[in-house]
Design an enzyme around this catalytic site. Structure first.
Site, PDB file in Angstrom:
ATOM      1  N   ASN A 130     -68.395 -33.545 -25.400  1.00 47.98           N
ATOM      2  CA  ASN A 130     -67.714 -32.686 -24.119  1.00 47.98           C
ATOM      3  C   ASN A 130     -67.114 -31.587 -24.716  1.00 47.98           C
ATOM      4  O   ASN A 130     -66.332 -31.489 -25.930  1.00 47.98           O
ATOM      5  CB  ASN A 130     -67.102 -33.538 -23.443  1.00 47.98           C
ATOM      6  CG  ASN A 130     -68.165 -34.377 -22.413  1.00 47.98           C
ATOM      7  OD1 ASN A 130     -68.807 -33.798 -21.572  1.00 47.98           O
ATOM      8  ND2 ASN A 130     -68.337 -35.769 -22.890  1.00 47.98           N
ATOM      9  N   HIS A 150     -53.254 -33.360 -44.461  1.00 48.98           N
ATOM     10  CA  HIS A 150     -52.214 -32.540 -45.127  1.00 48.98           C
ATOM     11  C   HIS A 150     -51.508 -32.931 -45.983  1.00 48.98           C
ATOM     12  O   HIS A 150     -50.416 -33.836 -45.365  1.00 48.98           O
ATOM     13  CB  HIS A 150     -51.731 -31.414 -44.027  1.00 48.98           C
ATOM     14  CG  HIS A 150     -52.564 -30.588 -43.438  1.00 48.98           C
ATOM     15  ND1 HIS A 150     -52.990 -29.305 -43.951  1.00 48.98           N
ATOM     16  CD2 HIS A 150     -53.502 -30.713 -42.446  1.00 48.98           C
ATOM     17  CE1 HIS A 150     -53.844 -28.753 -43.265  1.00 48.98           C
ATOM     18  NE2 HIS A 150     -54.310 -29.471 -42.291  1.00 48.98           N
ATOM     19  N   ALA A 167     -61.340 -39.027 -23.347  1.00 47.50           N
ATOM     20  CA  ALA A 167     -60.789 -37.855 -23.432  1.00 47.50           C
ATOM     21  C   ALA A 167     -59.365 -37.959 -24.248  1.00 47.50           C
ATOM     22  O   ALA A 167     -58.792 -38.983 -24.201  1.00 47.50           O
ATOM     23  CB  ALA A 167     -60.715 -37.560 -21.770  1.00 47.50           C
ATOM     24  N   ALA A 179     -58.703 -43.336 -23.298  1.00 50.07           N
ATOM     25  CA  ALA A 179     -58.264 -41.849 -22.992  1.00 50.07           C
ATOM     26  C   ALA A 179     -56.990 -41.700 -23.639  1.00 50.07           C
ATOM     27  O   ALA A 179     -56.102 -42.572 -23.415  1.00 50.07           O
ATOM     28  CB  ALA A 179     -58.439 -41.537 -21.448  1.00 50.07           C
ATOM     29  N   ARG A 201     -54.369 -49.844 -30.230  1.00 51.61           N
ATOM     30  CA  ARG A 201     -54.310 -51.260 -30.511  1.00 51.61           C
ATOM     31  C   ARG A 201     -55.694 -51.821 -29.761  1.00 51.61           C
ATOM     32  O   ARG A 201     -55.982 -51.439 -28.657  1.00 51.61           O
ATOM     33  CB  ARG A 201     -53.170 -52.034 -30.443  1.00 51.61           C
ATOM     34  CG  ARG A 201     -52.625 -52.009 -28.977  1.00 51.61           C
ATOM     35  CD  ARG A 201     -51.493 -52.756 -28.752  1.00 51.61           C
ATOM     36  NE  ARG A 201     -50.905 -52.685 -27.401  1.00 51.61           N
ATOM     37  CZ  ARG A 201     -51.391 -53.315 -26.099  1.00 51.61           C
ATOM     38  NH1 ARG A 201     -52.443 -54.292 -26.302  1.00 51.61           N
ATOM     39  NH2 ARG A 201     -50.976 -53.225 -25.080  1.00 51.61           N
ATOM     40  N   LYS A 204     -59.071 -55.460 -25.647  1.00 44.99           N
ATOM     41  CA  LYS A 204     -60.195 -56.586 -25.434  1.00 44.99           C
ATOM     42  C   LYS A 204     -61.382 -56.181 -26.216  1.00 44.99           C
ATOM     43  O   LYS A 204     -61.192 -55.386 -27.010  1.00 44.99           O
ATOM     44  CB  LYS A 204     -60.400 -56.702 -23.622  1.00 44.99           C
ATOM     45  CG  LYS A 204     -60.907 -55.282 -23.274  1.00 44.99           C
ATOM     46  CD  LYS A 204     -61.067 -55.707 -21.756  1.00 44.99           C
ATOM     47  CE  LYS A 204     -61.734 -54.203 -21.218  1.00 44.99           C
ATOM     48  NZ  LYS A 204     -62.049 -54.647 -19.712  1.00 44.99           N
TER      49      LYS A 204
END
Length: 184
Positions: free
Chosen positions: A81, A111, A140, A158, A178, A181
């Site tokens: 997307n 870096h 997203a 997201a 983390r 489920k």
């Protein structure tokens, strides 16, 4: 400063890689903003030529930035997307049926900053490969950090920042991400 920057680039890349990166930047820039179906086809053709591997037609929405295409391998049914950034400096392997939401950042380079006598902008990048296995959905605004593996069936919620590898069929969320489920 420019001289120092170019010197660092010349130490990290071969001449052929530098030329490929420049060509990649200009060619993808031309087609990056094309809307809808008229944009999907030329972007697919361009990335089919530039990527190490691209197994089937993919849907890459407008304004997706992919750098170091020659170090990126992608399986079948890849969907990306808008406004996603993929930097394959350390190598990225993406499996089949992978979906990336809007504004995802995947970067396979770290870096360096530990040398106090050298400006951060002039310190080298350490490449760290990222592997995204089959049937993964990245939501997203997710950030995937260098050197991790998203195992088969992983879903990343997201806004998460993934700092370590996942178990198969994990649902990950949070900063840092983390496991909340498992997919059933």
């Amino acid at each position: 400063m420019l001289h120092d920057y170019l010197f660092i680039k010349a130490k990290v890349y071969t001449f052929k890689e530098l030329v490929l990166l420049e060509l990649e930047a200009y060619i993808t820039w031309i087609f990056r903003g094309l809307p809808s179906f008229l944009g999907f086809i030329p972007r697919f053709v361009i990335y089919k030529l530039l990527m190490r591997r691209l197994d089937s037609f993919c849907i890459i929405q407008p304004n997706v930035f992919i750098n170091h295409c020659f170090r990126l391998s992608v399986g079948r049914n890849f969907v990306v997307n808008s406004n996603t950034y993929i930097n394959a400096v350390g190598g990225i392997t993406i499996g089949d049926n992978v979906l990336l939401g809007v504004n995802v950042v995947i970067s396979s380079g770290v870096h360096n900053y530990s040398d106090r006598s050298t400006p951060v902008t002039l310190q080298p990048i350490t490449p760290k490969q990222i592997i995204i296995e089959d049937d993964v959905w990245i939501g997203a605004n997710v950030v995937i950090m260098p050197g991790i593996t998203l195992r088969k069936g992983t879903v990343v919620g997201a806004g998460a920042v993934v700092t370590h590898s996942t178990d198969p069929y994990s649902v990950m969320a949070g900063v840092p991400a983390r496991k909340i489920k498992e997919r059933r």
